[in-house]
Design an enzyme around this catalytic site. Structure first.
Site, PDB file in Angstrom:
ATOM      1  CB  ALA A  45      -0.934  -0.005   1.206  1.00 37.53           C
ATOM      2  CD  GLU A 141       5.345  -5.768   4.764  1.00 44.11           C
ATOM      3  OE1 GLU A 141       6.034  -5.292   5.682  1.00 44.11           O
ATOM      4  OE2 GLU A 141       4.363  -5.174   4.277  1.00 44.11           O
ATOM      5  CE  LYS A 211      26.723   0.650   0.684  1.00 41.44           C
ATOM      6  NZ  LYS A 211      28.113   0.420   0.201  1.00 41.44           N
ATOM      7  CD  GLU A 213      23.339   9.776   6.930  1.00 47.74           C
ATOM      8  OE1 GLU A 213      24.589   9.659   7.025  1.00 47.74           O
ATOM      9  OE2 GLU A 213      22.629  10.259   7.834  1.00 47.74           O
ATOM     10  CG  ASP A 232       8.907   8.250  10.580  1.00 45.00           C
ATOM     11  OD1 ASP A 232       9.620   7.232  10.459  1.00 45.00           O
ATOM     12  OD2 ASP A 232       7.708   8.205  10.890  1.00 45.00           O
ATOM     13  CG  ASP A 238       7.517   0.845   1.351  1.00 42.27           C
ATOM     14  OD1 ASP A 238       8.063  -0.193   0.927  1.00 42.27           O
ATOM     15  OD2 ASP A 238       6.989   0.924   2.470  1.00 42.27           O
ATOM     16  CD  GLN A 268       8.743   8.574   3.565  1.00 38.44           C
ATOM     17  OE1 GLN A 268       9.914   8.287   3.765  1.00 38.44           O
ATOM     18  NE2 GLN A 268       7.785   8.298   4.424  1.00 38.44           N
TER      19      GLN A 268
END
Length: 296
Positions: A45, A141, A211, A213, A232, A238, A268
């Site tokens: 998702a 998953e 990898k 940074e 975060d 994803d 993100q």
């Protein structure tokens, strides 16, 4: 190919249940927590939302339970413009991730629920959807036999697929061989391959290792990351995979696609929650222009 790349995501939908407290309870202990939040998640998702925000024509193939979470997870995708007609409904609970946060450290229990009811037979009923895709994204998953069935279907209908091998596990050779691209992070690559350098040589322009940074490496070279302060990192992989798939489906080179994907992931991680901070294409392009000099 349509103006908007057609991307099909085959994977998981989870509701993330996050409890924040100042300590972890011992066995048999009850404590008072500080905050409880729910976030729609699941690697499948997440990738669907990221690809849709970046401008792709996205279809999600997955499974939810016949419960309020299942309805909410589907509605969230629909609001993002994802085609949800091919999300099935199973007589079990939707997948959930129970997340305990203490001093910024996460302890996570994932209950796959309906995600593990996504079967090879169900994938076979979606052959036409897969065949009409420009690229397919798959993660781990869902049951491995379902991943294998999806990989086999992609090969038979001549549609490339990106395998994001997370959470990492040993994989049959045919799943790896049939993938157009494999995108582990560094720790996942160490689980998949005995020798990463040898694996890069064995799978030229297929194995793409993220990898953090340090950016991205593949057999043909290295693409630098964009320097940002992380708020975060949940969902960064994803976002990377969705952006990579979109650009590859649009005809970009692997190097160009990795640079764009790095930029999308960098944007993100500046927000809380896996899906909340996923950027639009315009935001990624603007960010890349602003950081071009530092990225050369």
């Amino acid at each position: 190919m349509s103006q908007q790349p057609r991307i099909t995501i085959i994977g998981s939908l989870n509701m993330d249940l996050t409890a924040t407290s100042n300590k972890r309870p011992a066995a048999g202990e009850t404590i008072l927590g500080e905050r409880f939040e729910t976030f729609p998640g699941g690697k499948g998702a997440n990738q669907a939302v990221a690809a849709a925000r970046l401008g792709a024509d996205v279809t999600m193939i997955g499974m939810v339970g016949k419960d309020p979470f299942g309805n909410e997870l589907t509605q969230v995708l629909r609001r993002e413009g994802v085609e949800t007609e091919h999300i099935g409904s199973a007589d079990t609970s939707s997948g959930v991730a129970v997340i305990q946060v203490v001093d910024g450290d996460n302890s996570i229990t994932v209950i796959p629920g309906a995600n593990f009811q996504l079967t090879p037979d169900y994938i076979e009923t979606k052959r036409d959807v897969i065949q009409n895709s420009d690229i397919v994204l798959i993660q781990l998953e869902i049951p491995l036999e379902t991943v294998a069935a999806a990989a086999k279907c992609c090969k038979e209908v001549n549609v490339p697929y990106i395998l994001n091998p997370a959470p990492a596990q040993s994989l049959p050779e045919e799943i790896i061989n049939q993938a157009a691209y494999i995108t582990p992070n560094e720790s996942e690559a160490m689980i998949l391959f005995e020798d990463i350098n040898e694996a890069l040589k064995k799978f030229p322009d297929k194995l793409v290792i993220t990898k953090g940074e340090e950016g991205v490496v593949y057999s043909g070279g290295h693409v630098a990351a964009f320097p940002v302060s992380a708020v975060d990192t949940t969902g960064a992989g994803d976002t990377f995979n969705a952006a990579l798939g979109l650009k590859l489906a649009s005809g970009s080179s692997l190097s160009e696609a990795c640079s764009y994907a790095n930029a999308a992931a960098a944007l993100q991680i500046g927000s809380h929650g896996a899906q909340a901070g996923m950027p639009t294409d315009a935001e990624v392009i603007a960010f890349m222009r602003q950081n071009r000099e530092n990225h050369l």
